[in-house]
Design an enzyme around this catalytic site. Sequence first.
Site, PDB file in Angstrom:
ATOM      1  N   GLY B 292      50.405  44.872  23.959  1.00 50.53           N
ATOM      2  CA  GLY B 292      51.541  44.298  23.250  1.00 50.53           C
ATOM      3  C   GLY B 292      52.714  45.261  23.136  1.00 50.53           C
ATOM      4  N   LYS B 293      52.661  46.389  23.833  1.00 48.64           N
ATOM      5  CA  LYS B 293      53.784  47.328  23.802  1.00 48.64           C
ATOM      6  C   LYS B 293      54.985  46.725  24.508  1.00 48.64           C
ATOM      7  CE  LYS B 293      50.520  51.224  23.996  1.00 48.64           C
ATOM      8  NZ  LYS B 293      49.883  52.228  24.909  1.00 48.64           N
ATOM      9  N   LEU B 294      54.709  45.987  25.535  1.00 44.92           N
ATOM     10  CA  LEU B 294      55.745  45.224  26.248  1.00 44.92           C
ATOM     11  C   LEU B 294      55.416  43.757  26.112  1.00 44.92           C
ATOM     12  CD1 LEU B 294      56.332  46.818  29.749  1.00 44.92           C
ATOM     13  CD2 LEU B 294      57.185  47.521  27.527  1.00 44.92           C
TER      14      LEU B 294
END
Lengths: 361, 361, 361, 361
Positions: B292-294
Amino acid sequence: MTKKSRFLQTPVEPFTVEAGLTADEIIARMERISFQGRNLATAHRIWHKMIEDEVTIFLGMAGALSAGGLRLIVAHLITHRYVDCLVSTGANLYHDLHETRGQRHYIGSPHADDAALADEQIDRVYDTYASEEEFVANDNWIADFAATLEHRPYTSREFLYQLGSHLWTTTGRDGILTAAFRANVPIFCPAIADSSIGMGLSQARQKAAGAGHIDIIGDIVESANLVIRRPRTASIVLGGGTPKNFINQASVQAEFYSPAVGGHRYALQIVTDVPHFGGASGSSLEEAQSWGKLSTDSARVSVQADATIVLPLLVSALACTAPPVLAKRKVPSFTLDSRVMTINGRSVTSDRFEEVNEPAL
Amino acid sequence: MTKKSRFLQTPVEPFTVEAGLTADEIIARMERISFQGRNLATAHRIWHKMIEDEVTIFLGMAGALSAGGLRLIVAHLITHRYVDCLVSTGANLYHDLHETRGQRHYIGSPHADDAALADEQIDRVYDTYASEEEFVANDNWIADFAATLEHRPYTSREFLYQLGSHLWTTTGRDGILTAAFRANVPIFCPAIADSSIGMGLSQARQKAAGAGHIDIIGDIVESANLVIRRPRTASIVLGGGTPKNFINQASVQAEFYSPAVGGHRYALQIVTDVPHFGGASGSSLEEAQSWGKLSTDSARVSVQADATIVLPLLVSALACTAPPVLAKRKVPSFTLDSRVMTINGRSVTSDRFEEVNEPAL
Amino acid sequence: MTKKSRFLQTPVEPFTVEAGLTADEIIARMERISFQGRNLATAHRIWHKMIEDEVTIFLGMAGALSAGGLRLIVAHLITHRYVDCLVSTGANLYHDLHETRGQRHYIGSPHADDAALADEQIDRVYDTYASEEEFVANDNWIADFAATLEHRPYTSREFLYQLGSHLWTTTGRDGILTAAFRANVPIFCPAIADSSIGMGLSQARQKAAGAGHIDIIGDIVESANLVIRRPRTASIVLGGGTPKNFINQASVQAEFYSPAVGGHRYALQIVTDVPHFGGASGSSLEEAQSWGKLSTDSARVSVQADATIVLPLLVSALACTAPPVLAKRKVPSFTLDSRVMTINGRSVTSDRFEEVNEPAL
Amino acid sequence: MTKKSRFLQTPVEPFTVEAGLTADEIIARMERISFQGRNLATAHRIWHKMIEDEVTIFLGMAGALSAGGLRLIVAHLITHRYVDCLVSTGANLYHDLHETRGQRHYIGSPHADDAALADEQIDRVYDTYASEEEFVANDNWIADFAATLEHRPYTSREFLYQLGSHLWTTTGRDGILTAAFRANVPIFCPAIADSSIGMGLSQARQKAAGAGHIDIIGDIVESANLVIRRPRTASIVLGGGTPKNFINQASVQAEFYSPAVGGHRYALQIVTDVPHFGGASGSSLEEAQSWGKLSTDSARVSVQADATIVLPLLVSALACTAPPVLAKRKVPSFTLDSRVMTINGRSVTSDRFEEVNEPAL
């Protein structure tokens, strides 16, 4: 040819295959091959020298080694005092805590569909998976614990000792944090703010105003004072990163206050980065000499390889060859359970650098 | 062949040589070549998209880029608001301060005799030299300054703003720290304890008991609150390291408290590390999606190359193509001169995460 | 500090951003930065020296540069005589032929589903695709042409000249093979058997018994005789591989027969491989001196980067700065249309090494 | 959590240290760690599958492995028929011949003064030295031998068999060339012109007009016919280079003439190059599937590491685990002592591709 050149003294000895070779025998046969194989054999030899000599051995650890299955090797190194002080990234300690708390990392694929993983809240580290839900629970567990501590700054060293203690009490399981707690080996985590342990600490503030304070500058003082107290040191680095530099910085900073400090006497690094882009992770041990991080007559070797290949082989070999030397080793002894740690009975403060008038240990 | 495969749609267009091509024209001709050249052209395109969209752009910076001659490029990016927030290693800020204070790094050789350098107290960074004597003076200058600050914890963001201010007042020279001060762009340094800025801070304790406290956990809270306040973000990373992860962590941590956060919308990294050893520096942007970082529909590109080659060309091209877009850009505005920073007029605390009931910016 | 160390003479000069910079201006500003950026500027300077001096310039080319969009840069270098002799892998010549014959490579993705590509007979080179059907047609075209040649061994140099001639007659299009044909620049392909050009040649035997013979050992003799005839040489290498070694071998082999040969006077390599695994592709130019491949006073530089980034920038810069020097350059002139080539009017045989009694050119 | 994701099935199992572990036990404990360590364990497993199945196993060998001390491992693999056909660079065969002739390579330093080495005619390969004088003597020995052969083209396979025979007769010593001669295992050297073996061959022309002809295109035909005759194949690659591609080319070329060929069933590569620069050495095994070089259901693994670390460990492990399987292995048998080789009694020509009407072996 009548006379050999001075450059042609020791022949390469080709590796010969044989069934049943143990790790140490394999490494012995790599002594006189070339390239990184030879460097690995040299690493084994230098580690031996470190434990034969009277030096404080720092171990630096970066990269996803805990998630990747090497955490019990590091725990073994701590328990059997192949090393005296660990400097780690936060992630390695966090993934260690994750498994010590009974959870697992999982075999995955580097070709995974990351959108599908995201859907199921699976976090990927190259070819390894973990559950985000379990990570959130860890963060919370750390936050809960941190909220119970006194509302004052802790060095990462003091905090991690307390965390290891709590983890041991709770789980009774072996791992890096618990092994260090039980063996009274200090752990520093200079980039703790860049990790899930830091995230857990930050969440403690949600639970208790004024909780979650780490005195990271105190870690600089403490680590340098360790070197000032006992100036002969060695550095073992897995993967570069902040641990590599922090270990060197402790020596450089200590030298500023004590002329007895003269750089690490031994240095061994297992890295995949290269020197020619100028980054610290890949920097050569020769370069480190210009800074005084290493003494100019230090024994040193870089092994350019993934630690997941090298460390199992290297430590399996040490487990055969090192025990008699370890038995005679003069290890520094620490107390870590309060704000001011001690080494061999002398205090190591985080408030100010020692300007020593007493003889070094 | 009667019909082209769906896979064979856009031909590679060979680069044609011509005298007088400007940076942007060169990059335009790289759009349809292959490998890292194409990725560089894609990086130019994605950076454009970032500044066209309404996102907070984080810039991460690791590796010896300041010593290596790129500090005025970074200062340019800050001044002209190609980026909104810098996350840096301490070394890059320290080497920037070194030059802003009027000292220099020097052209050297990677094949130097490091023992000879050590004799003359010259520190080597691959092919670049600096004077240790001048470094010691810098440390002292930082310690003196830090000793004048209030004896309370500062986030690295607050401290670095004050340091930039002092540096600007003292020198009036352009650089990263001074540009960020003048443009009101926040700088975070999560691994400040692993750098000479940290060493300077630690030495402040020798000058004034209780000085030199950095609230690094507060940086986690502050950076996440920045994302909670303005959830659409982008990430530009030079060289990996702690800045890369810290930028991603801000997003992940923010999402924990605010459903409006969904990972960076754009990501661009210029790295030399590779994914297959499992380390975070070289990790792929695809992997970042699983965490979920990107966001899974993010525009993203990795350029595998040394920033000292890529950044001069890329930013020279942007200097041609981006100004009209920059002129219309909606940049977030910050106040940084006190303990609690603000973004677009709203407070960003370091004490606890915002659990927002008001609409995001 | 009263006096600067001898090591601290030339300061690093930070790159300053400006709109409208041309390739040569960008590279000029990289002269005094560090790491690979500086090396790139040095490469520009050394290439200039090569064309100012009276040397035969070899260009080696490995990696998928033609498929990757760099073939017209190489053609430009040949046409404008930045170089005098090309040594290439077969694949680069084959992919050049593919496009010169009017076919294309295509923009693809490194994350492609290779089973799906295989289903549609699409061949992938990292992020670039091509049609296998078109490749098969090329193989057949080469086989047909090879079957028309005399049934005797051809050096790769002679064969490739004939192939370039046929390609030019057939297509009239610019490319590496056709540019070399038109400029009378010899091409050697020492590993022709490891390429689709070799496959085409092998298929000629199916069409005409006794066809498709390459005298690859003759190439060794011919290339060494080129150096014996004109002993001052320079080496430019893109990507390592067999071309890198073959160019060095020509010099080493020539020295065996002529004392006038003393290694390349200039050497420039753009490589991504590294020295520490012992392979020739990544080997340093310093190591090459021990072998006599380079003269010990040679000007030399390695740029560690992908050629798809570096070559467009470097040759665009040369296109600005080099033409006046090129106009005065003393190039060797070749005839290539028969079994025995000539350089500046003197024969270069493939049957035996020249043991020269006449003065070198 | 009530139910585990389908992605979280097999936990990572941390490596546990124990004294006395043998190579195979070490590798068994690497099965469930991560990154390249896990890949190494997978490589061991896939090699086992190859020898359990009925496939022709090609071994490719590039990089300075013979000089670097691995030549007796390769000889062991040939002698014990872990592999059936070797494809090598010329340098590896030359350095093997050098030692088999009783000469040595020597332990050196990567930081050597190369001008000093050049003065004493010492050639350096990273950290390994050799005497140029001895190399010249080898060249001459090869030239003398080649001059005694019939004045007709030999495939590299036929020539290397004769060379191995002569070497065995002369020395009676173990090595790659002699082991292959004695075990009737064919060796191909597609880039023989780019090596000192090629130099020796070229010097044969000085001794005998018309000597030193290698039919390298015949090698393409012969290697493809090997696959046509026995279509199930496997590929093991050390270091990339021309051997890697030549082994794949044999399969691709064979498939052109025989529908029974469908790409290698197994593939294992130990490489240090990476995919993202587009070169063949570092190309992924997934990419190879798009070309039909590997069957899309092949078992395959890349180990990203230096062979001087991996091969000693991997083959030591195989020496423990593989003998019972090897004892039952159905190896193809070759005759190699004339112009036309045979496999399992059937001819393998170099003149034209088989267009088989008889059942494949």
